[in-house]
Design a protein around this motif. Structure first.
Motif, PDB file in Angstrom:
ATOM      1  N   GLN A  86      -4.624   4.309  10.340  1.00  0.00           N
ATOM      2  CA  GLN A  86      -5.083   2.932  10.057  1.00  0.00           C
ATOM      3  C   GLN A  86      -4.275   1.920  10.853  1.00  0.00           C
ATOM      4  O   GLN A  86      -4.830   0.987  11.425  1.00  0.00           O
ATOM      5  CB  GLN A  86      -4.967   2.622   8.559  1.00  0.00           C
ATOM      6  N   MET A  98      -4.732 -10.274   2.570  1.00  0.00           N
ATOM      7  CA  MET A  98      -6.172  -9.997   2.458  1.00  0.00           C
ATOM      8  C   MET A  98      -6.900 -10.166   3.796  1.00  0.00           C
ATOM      9  O   MET A  98      -8.056 -10.622   3.826  1.00  0.00           O
ATOM     10  CB  MET A  98      -6.834 -10.886   1.401  1.00  0.00           C
ATOM     11  N   GLN A 129       0.813  -1.227   0.000  1.00  0.00           N
ATOM     12  CA  GLN A 129       0.000   0.000   0.000  1.00  0.00           C
ATOM     13  C   GLN A 129       0.840   1.269   0.000  1.00  0.00           C
ATOM     14  O   GLN A 129       0.337   2.343  -0.295  1.00  0.00           O
ATOM     15  CB  GLN A 129      -0.931   0.003   1.224  1.00  0.00           C
ATOM     16  N   ASP A 157       6.353  -6.652   5.229  1.00  0.00           N
ATOM     17  CA  ASP A 157       6.270  -7.481   4.016  1.00  0.00           C
ATOM     18  C   ASP A 157       6.133  -6.620   2.767  1.00  0.00           C
ATOM     19  O   ASP A 157       5.297  -5.709   2.709  1.00  0.00           O
ATOM     20  CB  ASP A 157       5.041  -8.411   4.115  1.00  0.00           C
TER      21      ASP A 157
HETATM   22  N1  LIG Z   1       1.541 -12.880  -1.400  1.00  0.00           N
HETATM   23  C1  LIG Z   1       0.664 -12.298  -2.161  1.00  0.00           C
HETATM   24  O1  LIG Z   1       0.373 -12.753  -3.280  1.00  0.00           O
HETATM   25  C2  LIG Z   1      -0.005 -11.031  -1.678  1.00  0.00           C
HETATM   26  C3  LIG Z   1      -1.126 -10.527  -2.354  1.00  0.00           C
HETATM   27  C4  LIG Z   1      -1.723  -9.351  -1.864  1.00  0.00           C
HETATM   28  C5  LIG Z   1      -1.196  -8.717  -0.748  1.00  0.00           C
HETATM   29  N2  LIG Z   1      -0.088  -9.218  -0.120  1.00  0.00           N
HETATM   30  C6  LIG Z   1       0.474  -8.564   1.101  1.00  0.00           C
HETATM   31  O2  LIG Z   1      -0.594  -8.306   1.980  1.00  0.00           O
HETATM   32  C7  LIG Z   1      -0.582  -6.932   2.379  1.00  0.00           C
HETATM   33  C8  LIG Z   1      -1.980  -6.494   2.701  1.00  0.00           C
HETATM   34  O3  LIG Z   1      -2.671  -6.144   1.503  1.00  0.00           O
HETATM   35  P1  LIG Z   1      -4.054  -6.706   1.067  1.00  0.00           P
HETATM   36  O4  LIG Z   1      -4.234  -6.460  -0.376  1.00  0.00           O
HETATM   37  O5  LIG Z   1      -4.097  -8.078   1.532  1.00  0.00           O
HETATM   38  O6  LIG Z   1      -5.126  -5.811   1.834  1.00  0.00           O
HETATM   39  P2  LIG Z   1      -5.799  -5.828   3.305  1.00  0.00           P
HETATM   40  O7  LIG Z   1      -4.720  -5.821   4.328  1.00  0.00           O
HETATM   41  O8  LIG Z   1      -6.862  -6.849   3.381  1.00  0.00           O
HETATM   42  O9  LIG Z   1      -6.506  -4.403   3.252  1.00  0.00           O
HETATM   43  C9  LIG Z   1      -5.750  -3.230   3.293  1.00  0.00           C
HETATM   44  C10 LIG Z   1      -6.629  -2.019   3.008  1.00  0.00           C
HETATM   45  O10 LIG Z   1      -7.711  -1.985   3.918  1.00  0.00           O
HETATM   46  C11 LIG Z   1      -7.974  -0.658   4.308  1.00  0.00           C
HETATM   47  N3  LIG Z   1      -7.803  -0.573   5.762  1.00  0.00           N
HETATM   48  C12 LIG Z   1      -6.798  -1.048   6.530  1.00  0.00           C
HETATM   49  N4  LIG Z   1      -7.037  -0.817   7.826  1.00  0.00           N
HETATM   50  C13 LIG Z   1      -8.213  -0.183   7.892  1.00  0.00           C
HETATM   51  C14 LIG Z   1      -9.008   0.330   8.970  1.00  0.00           C
HETATM   52  N5  LIG Z   1      -8.648   0.190  10.229  1.00  0.00           N
HETATM   53  N6  LIG Z   1     -10.167   0.949   8.667  1.00  0.00           N
HETATM   54  C15 LIG Z   1     -10.573   1.064   7.380  1.00  0.00           C
HETATM   55  N7  LIG Z   1      -9.878   0.612   6.330  1.00  0.00           N
HETATM   56  C16 LIG Z   1      -8.716  -0.017   6.590  1.00  0.00           C
HETATM   57  C17 LIG Z   1      -7.008   0.242   3.554  1.00  0.00           C
HETATM   58  O11 LIG Z   1      -7.667   0.683   2.366  1.00  0.00           O
HETATM   59  P3  LIG Z   1      -7.384   2.149   1.716  1.00  0.00           P
HETATM   60  O12 LIG Z   1      -6.033   2.058   1.109  1.00  0.00           O
HETATM   61  O13 LIG Z   1      -8.474   2.299   0.724  1.00  0.00           O
HETATM   62  O14 LIG Z   1      -7.438   3.138   2.839  1.00  0.00           O
HETATM   63  C18 LIG Z   1      -5.873  -0.709   3.223  1.00  0.00           C
HETATM   64  O15 LIG Z   1      -5.171  -0.320   2.086  1.00  0.00           O
HETATM   65  C19 LIG Z   1       0.112  -6.204   1.227  1.00  0.00           C
HETATM   66  O16 LIG Z   1       0.664  -4.978   1.621  1.00  0.00           O
HETATM   67  C20 LIG Z   1       1.160  -7.214   0.851  1.00  0.00           C
HETATM   68  O17 LIG Z   1       2.288  -7.079   1.703  1.00  0.00           O
HETATM   69  C21 LIG Z   1       0.481 -10.377  -0.558  1.00  0.00           C
END
Ligand SMILES: NC(=O)c1ccc[n+]([C@@H]2O[C@H](COP(=O)([O-])OP(=O)(O)OC[C@H]3O[C@@H](n4cnc5c(N)ncnc54)[C@H](OP(=O)(O)O)[C@@H]3O)[C@@H](O)[C@H]2O)c1
Length: 331
Positions: free
Chosen positions: A284, A195, A22, A53
């Motif tokens: 956040q 996620m 992010q 990560d």
């Molecule tokens: N290994 C893989 O293939 C893979 C794939 C995807 C992700 N990842 C890893 O996982 C991490 C997490 O990413 P993710 O895509 O899985 O998303 P997530 O952690 O499920 O969601 C993150 C998003 O949720 C929102 N958010 C977070 N805390 C919040 C709160 N307290 N209140 C309201 N909204 C909140 C924010 O959105 P807004 O930005 O809109 O504010 C943030 O960008 C990534 O940074 C990466 O390191 C790995």
């Protein structure tokens, strides 16, 4: 903050980790700034988070750069996990990718180097040998995999080892419970969970499907007719929204914010080591930290399992959140 071992003799990590995709990929997440990234990282460290990560893929290296800058001199006090992209997993490709990641991160070692997706073009044995030689040279400390299903894990462990598997899993997507998590436990691999908030959906941000940003409504929950989806399935949009409403009502009844409730449930699941939470700013991060200490207890977990059972049953055993069973990348 609670801490757990990632893998049998691996790394001691906080139950909440910092997801740095992010901070450095504005094309996906919208405009960001190094100042916000610095503040988010500082809040995470202040709250006891010790695992950060990222991946060479995120923002074409910008996430690694932003994370390296934000950590600065505090780098030795934390653990950095990054990932090698499939296109760099060809024979002899890993070394160059690793060295480029080290440079962008501004460090001379990576604590956990993960294979981002299982590759089909290079035998696991050849890939493992390259990772192992980087480890022997001290460029990486530990090897991890990501998005490996039970069959791929069995093949990987027949030629090498890994301390962790990073997978997509959350209270609204429980397919990894059928085969992937049991396989991780069998091979004593820890798990890093991405996620955890379903990209904001489990933070209760949107009240209708139409409000959800397009890029974030491509999983198997949504109709295959929606732009950007590739699974071709019917989806289960009504059931998803009903489940979210039930979760919100329960969160309100027990006085815990919805995202905290979802994170607490996740880190209480058997086989889960740490939830990798994406956050773009300090506020956040701070809001999510409460889940690092809070134990919901067995009755609440059982109730949440019951509330989300229909969704689990509807989505089935395919652990790929975006692809159909026939094209599942988690095998
Ligand atoms: N290994 C893989 O293939 C893979 C794939 C995807 C992700 N990842 C890893 O996982 C991490 C997490 O990413 P993710 O895509 O899985 O998303 P997530 O952690 O499920 O969601 C993150 C998003 O949720 C929102 N958010 C977070 N805390 C919040 C709160 N307290 N209140 C309201 N909204 C909140 C924010 O959105 P807004 O930005 O809109 O504010 C943030 O960008 C990534 O940074 C990466 O390191 C790995």
């Amino acid at each position: 903050m609670r801490y757990r071992m990632l893998g049998q003799n691996g790394l001691k990590v906080s139950v909440l980790s910092f997801g740095a995709w992010q901070i450095g990929d504005p094309n996906y997440w919208g405009p960001d700034s190094q100042a916000n990234a610095n503040a988010a990282v500082q809040s995470a460290i202040d709250g006891g988070i010790n695992l950060f990560d990222t991946a060479e893929m995120y923002g074409e290296g910008e996430s690694e750069r932003a994370l390296g800058k934000a950590l600065g001199k505090r780098r030795p006090a934390v653990l950095i996990a990054t990932k090698v992209s499939p296109e760099h997993c060809e024979p002899m490709g890993v070394r160059g990718a690793c060295e480029a990641s080290l440079q962008r991160l501004g460090t001379d070692y990576i604590d956990l180097y993960q294979v981002h997706w299982p590759v089909r073009h290079t035998p696991f044995e050849v890939l493992y040998e390259q990772l192992d030689s980087l480890r022997q040279e001290g460029k990486i400390r530990e090897i991890g995999v990501s998005n490996f299903g039970s069959g791929d894990l069995a093949n990987w462990f027949s030629v090498g080892s890994a301390i962790s598997n990073q997978i997509g899993y959350n209270i609204a997507f429980r397919a990894p419970e059928y085969a992937v998590l049991p396989a991780c436990r069998k091979f004593r691999a820890g798990t890093l969970i991405y996620m955890p908030l379903m990209q904001g959906l489990l933070a209760g941000r949107w009240k209708s499907i139409d409000e959800i940003p397009r890029a974030r409504r491509r999983t198997r929950h949504f109709s295959g007719r929606r732009e950007g989806t590739r699974h071709g399935e019917r989806g289960c949009e009504s059931l998803l929204m009903e489940t979210l409403t039930a979760l919100s009502q329960y969160a309100q009844a027990i006085g815990i914010p919805l995202p905290t409730l979802c994170l607490c449930w996740l880190v209480a699941q058997p086989g889960v080591t740490s939830a990798v939470i994406g956050a773009r700013n300090a506020a956040q991060v701070r809001r999510n930290l409460q889940a690092g200490d809070l134990d919901l207890g067995p009755a609440a977990i059982a109730h949440l399992n019951e509330l989300t059972w229909p969704l689990k049953s509807r989505l089935g055993t395919n652990a790929d959140m975006w692809e159909s069973t026939a094209n599942s990348r988690l095998r």
